[in-house]
Scaffold this motif. Structure first.
Motif, PDB file in Angstrom:
ATOM      1  N   THR A 314      -9.807 -29.897  12.108  1.00 43.61           N
ATOM      2  CA  THR A 314      -9.438 -29.181  13.335  1.00 43.61           C
ATOM      3  C   THR A 314     -10.682 -28.701  14.076  1.00 43.61           C
ATOM      4  OG1 THR A 314      -7.459 -28.403  12.191  1.00 43.61           O
ATOM      5  CG2 THR A 314      -8.024 -27.316  14.270  1.00 43.61           C
ATOM      6  N   PRO A 315     -10.867 -29.109  15.320  1.00 44.57           N
ATOM      7  CA  PRO A 315     -11.973 -28.567  16.123  1.00 44.57           C
ATOM      8  C   PRO A 315     -11.862 -27.044  16.217  1.00 44.57           C
ATOM      9  CG  PRO A 315     -10.982 -30.480  17.205  1.00 44.57           C
ATOM     10  CD  PRO A 315     -10.091 -30.128  16.054  1.00 44.57           C
ATOM     11  N   GLY A 316     -12.933 -26.359  15.869  1.00 43.70           N
ATOM     12  CA  GLY A 316     -12.901 -24.897  15.875  1.00 43.70           C
ATOM     13  C   GLY A 316     -12.040 -24.317  14.778  1.00 43.70           C
TER      14      GLY A 316
END
Length: 328
Positions: A314-316
């Protein structure tokens, strides 16, 4: 000629009134029966809006009669559906961040869940939803547990070799880490899957365990108790553009109705767990309780599987996970 003109005007008036009527009717879809608390939440909103007399009607389509259980988020985002009560993690494929709203051991109890709803973490989730043209009307978490056809499930070792249904990607990862085989399906499909031997075990919300009569198919039930591993965010959502297109009076009525429904949702969610245990016991099902040592064993497994995978995929993701973990 005069008669023809009059008829044309009348037809135009009927056409215009038909447009106006359809513009003030909202369609709300969900997957549950009309006895389920999530339907009751939707009904409160519909009834309160109707009572406000603001030319706004909410028509509810229960039991996945309008859209299939896992196929509601995209139509909502595209404006093809106005409202839904939806486990947000069902849309984790579209928005990986949503998988954090069903993460093992992340929410401790119902009061903690209420604080999560009013946290910076949830604000970030709502920002992601807004990007999909989706707005939250009613926040709500439901707790849940485990049920087994042949025995009790309280610790990771109890899942070894079992074919199980897990609600959401994070639980699937954790249970696979415990040695289970995963069969993905909506909660509405658990009963038939157990009846036909497809499933040995399942985890879902206390409310779904009761409303889908899972007690008819299992030998042992582990409800949410002092230690609740399973909490799932299941809000009432609305297409944001549709909301923005309502009149100020309609918006105000909808928000007032949603506030009332949210308070009801929290109180009923607290009751669901004890009531579900009683229903299962009354139907001859053994009741088990998870202890502190078992809870910590599950959480250690989740950190190695679900939490780790979420951050990697997951980005971030790490920032979001840290925000969720920071809610006391």
């Amino acid at each position: 000629m005069k008669l023809s003109f009059t008829a044309t005007v009348a037809a135009a008036a009927l056409f215009t009134s038909g447009i106006a009527a359809s513009a003030t009717e909202l369609r709300l879809s969900h997957q549950w029966s009309t006895s389920d608390v999530r339907h009751e939440v939707a009904q409160i909103v519909a009834d309160e809006v109707a009572a406000a007399d603001v030319d706004l009607e909410i028509k509810i389509f229960p039991s996945a009669s309008l859209f299939k259980a896992r196929e509601q988020y995209n139509p909502l985002s595209r404006g093809q559906l106005d409202m839904t009560v939806l486990p947000l993690s069902y849309a984790g494929g579209q928005q990986p961040a949503y998988n954090l709203t069903l993460m093992p051991g992340l929410v401790k109890n119902h009061d903690h869940a209420a604080r999560m709803n009013d946290s910076e973490f949830m604000g970030k989730i709502e920002e992601i939803m807004a990007g999909d043209d989706v707005k939250v009307l009613v926040h709500g978490y439901l707790a849940g547990g485990f049920a087994g056809k042949d025995g009790c499930i309280t610790a990771p070792e109890h899942m070894e070799g079992k074919q199980t249904r897990a609600a959401g990607k994070a639980f699937e990862q954790m249970l696979a880490g415990a040695g289970a085989s995963i069969a993905s399906m909506a909660s509405s499909e658990i009963y038939n899957a157990m009846q036909t031997g497809v499933l040995d075990a399942a985890n879902t919300s206390s409310s779904s365990f009761v409303s889908y009569r899972i007690y008819e198919q299992v030998a042992c039930y582990t409800p949410a108790g002092e230690y609740a591993l399973w909490f799932m965010y299941q809000p009432l959502l609305m297409n944001k553009a549709t909301f923005d297109g309502l009149t100020e009076d309609q918006q105000a009525a909808l928000m007032a109705a949603s506030e009332k429904a949210q308070a009801y949702y929290l109180e009923e969610a607290k009751k669901q767990d004890a009531e579900s245990a009683k229903v299962f016991a009354d139907n001859g099902v053994e009741i088990a309780q998870m202890n502190a040592e078992e809870f910590e064993a599950w959480r250690a497994l989740a950190q190695e599987t679900s939490y780790k995978a979420f951050v990697e995929e997951t980005p971030g993701g790490q920032d979001l996970l840290d925000l969720a973990l920071s809610v006391d």
